[in-house]
Design a protein around this motif. Structure first.
Motif, short mmCIF file in Angstrom:
data_model
loop_
_atom_site.label_atom_id
_atom_site.label_comp_id
_atom_site.label_asym_id
_atom_site.label_seq_id
_atom_site.Cartn_x
_atom_site.Cartn_y
_atom_site.Cartn_z
N VAL A 208 32.07 41.74 -1.06
CA VAL A 208 31.39 41.07 0.05
C VAL A 208 31.08 42.11 1.12
O VAL A 208 31.94 42.91 1.49
CB VAL A 208 32.26 39.94 0.61
CG1 VAL A 208 31.64 39.38 1.88
CG2 VAL A 208 32.44 38.85 -0.42
N GLY A 209 29.86 42.14 1.59
CA GLY A 209 29.44 43.12 2.57
C GLY A 209 28.72 44.31 1.98
O GLY A 209 28.14 45.11 2.73
N ALA A 210 28.73 44.43 0.64
CA ALA A 210 28.02 45.54 0.00
C ALA A 210 26.53 45.42 0.25
O ALA A 210 25.97 44.32 0.28
CB ALA A 210 28.31 45.56 -1.50
N GLU A 211 25.85 46.54 0.41
CA GLU A 211 24.42 46.54 0.68
C GLU A 211 23.61 46.31 -0.59
O GLU A 211 23.93 46.83 -1.66
CB GLU A 211 23.99 47.87 1.29
CG GLU A 211 24.39 48.08 2.72
CD GLU A 211 23.78 49.34 3.30
OE1 GLU A 211 23.46 49.34 4.50
OE2 GLU A 211 23.60 50.31 2.54
N GLU A 216 15.67 53.25 -1.12
CA GLU A 216 16.60 53.72 -0.09
C GLU A 216 16.65 52.77 1.11
O GLU A 216 17.39 53.02 2.06
CB GLU A 216 16.19 55.12 0.38
CG GLU A 216 16.29 56.18 -0.71
CD GLU A 216 15.94 57.56 -0.21
OE1 GLU A 216 15.52 57.66 0.97
OE2 GLU A 216 16.09 58.53 -0.96
N LEU A 217 15.88 51.69 1.05
CA LEU A 217 15.82 50.76 2.16
C LEU A 217 16.84 49.64 2.00
O LEU A 217 17.02 49.10 0.90
CB LEU A 217 14.42 50.14 2.27
CG LEU A 217 13.27 51.09 2.57
CD1 LEU A 217 11.95 50.34 2.56
CD2 LEU A 217 13.49 51.79 3.91
N GLY A 241 10.32 45.08 -6.13
CA GLY A 241 10.81 46.38 -6.58
C GLY A 241 12.19 46.27 -7.19
O GLY A 241 12.73 45.17 -7.39
N VAL A 242 12.78 47.41 -7.50
CA VAL A 242 14.09 47.46 -8.13
C VAL A 242 15.17 47.35 -7.05
O VAL A 242 15.22 48.16 -6.12
CB VAL A 242 14.27 48.77 -8.92
CG1 VAL A 242 15.68 48.84 -9.49
CG2 VAL A 242 13.23 48.87 -10.02
N VAL A 245 22.88 47.23 -6.10
CA VAL A 245 24.09 47.15 -5.29
C VAL A 245 25.08 48.15 -5.87
O VAL A 245 25.36 48.13 -7.08
CB VAL A 245 24.70 45.74 -5.32
CG1 VAL A 245 26.02 45.71 -4.54
CG2 VAL A 245 23.74 44.72 -4.76
N ASP A 246 25.57 49.05 -5.06
CA ASP A 246 26.48 50.10 -5.52
C ASP A 246 25.88 50.89 -6.68
O ASP A 246 26.58 51.29 -7.63
CB ASP A 246 27.83 49.51 -5.95
CG ASP A 246 28.57 48.84 -4.80
OD1 ASP A 246 28.37 49.24 -3.64
OD2 ASP A 246 29.33 47.88 -5.06
N GLY A 247 24.57 51.10 -6.62
CA GLY A 247 23.89 51.88 -7.64
C GLY A 247 23.57 51.14 -8.92
O GLY A 247 22.96 51.70 -9.83
#
Length: 264
Positions: A208-211, A216-217, A241-242, A245-247
């Motif tokens: 929870v809270g992961a971007e 890169e946006l 677009g693609v 989360v965490d890559g």
């Protein structure tokens, strides 16, 4: 016919001649017109208009029963008791259970007002359960329905961002309620740029809270995740677009009943 008891929900009774008027001044839903036997969805907001908790209102002959998050019930009883002043109401916690049924529903269940096809709810069902609460949450998540207690950070987002305006949770014509000024202003502006939306992922659940990133946006932030499904507060203008989360790639879904930005 899946039927589950929701141990995450609890009941408060608000009984007395002033019950509807008292609640109507506090909640996002119109309680004055709530007839006995009717079920409505609403929320209690902070004075700044942020979402404190979601609730269901059951019309009774002598007042209103509230279906609320179980972990917030006792604090809400205290808060309502503080608000009541000279109102002729009696506010109490109840031991009655909250039940849901989907696909079909036994007698005594009422349609969930948030979304057609979501299912039905009841208080105090005497029959046997045939499903778990986890089954219910998987069902509502598949229909992209936000459950504030699980999917929305308390006191940090606005009810419109949690799609309450699309799930019959806000009456914009009823008059004053706590947090109304901010809520009405967001509605008048017309374009909501951020909403909680469902996403799917493979592998371990993101925190929870992961971007959520679009390249890169920053495109959003995870608000809940489990068993391959999650919810995220998304910028609607950065969903093409693609997304990762965490890559790791994720797929964010906007259901048809959630409007796109005008540019789409």
């Amino acid at each position: 016919m899946p039927i589950a008891r929701l141990n995450s929900r609890a009941v408060i009774t608000v009984i007395g001649p002033d019950a509807r008027h008292f609640l109507n001044n506090l909640l996002t839903q119109n309680v004055e017109t709530l007839e006995a036997g009717a079920l409505r969805f609403g929320a209690l907001l902070t004075p700044q208009g942020r979402l404190m908790l979601d609730l269901f209102l059951w019309g009774k002959d002598d007042g209103v029963w509230l279906d609320v998050p179980a972990d917030a019930r006792d604090a809400l009883v205290q808060r309502l008791s503080m608000y009541k002043l000279r109102a002729d109401v009696q506010i109490a916690a109840s031991d009655a259970g909250v039940f849901v049924a989907w696909d079909e529903a036994p007698e005594g269940f009422s349609p969930d007002p948030r979304l057609e096809g979501l299912g039905h709810r009841a208080i105090g069902f005497d029959g046997a359960t045939t499903a778990s609460e986890e089954d219910w949450h998987a069902h509502r998540a598949a229909l992209c329905v936000v459950e504030a207690a699980f999917d929305a950070p308390k006191d940090k987002i606005y009810p419109i961002e949690a799609n309450f305006d699309l799930m019959n949770g806000i009456d914009f014509h009823k008059g004053c309620f706590v947090g109304q000024e901010t809520t009405s202003r967001m509605k008048r502006r017309g374009t909501i740029k951020n909403r909680i939306l469902p996403f799917t992922y493979d592998g371990d659940a993101p925190a929870v809270g992961a971007e959520v990133l679009n390249g890169e946006l920053r495109a959003g932030e995870v608000t809940s995740a489990a068993n391959g499904h999650g919810m995220a507060m998304m910028r609607l203008d950065r969903m093409d677009g693609v997304l990762t989360v965490d890559g790791k790639p994720v797929v964010v879904n906007r259901p048809d009943w959630v409007p796109a930005l005008p540019s789409e």
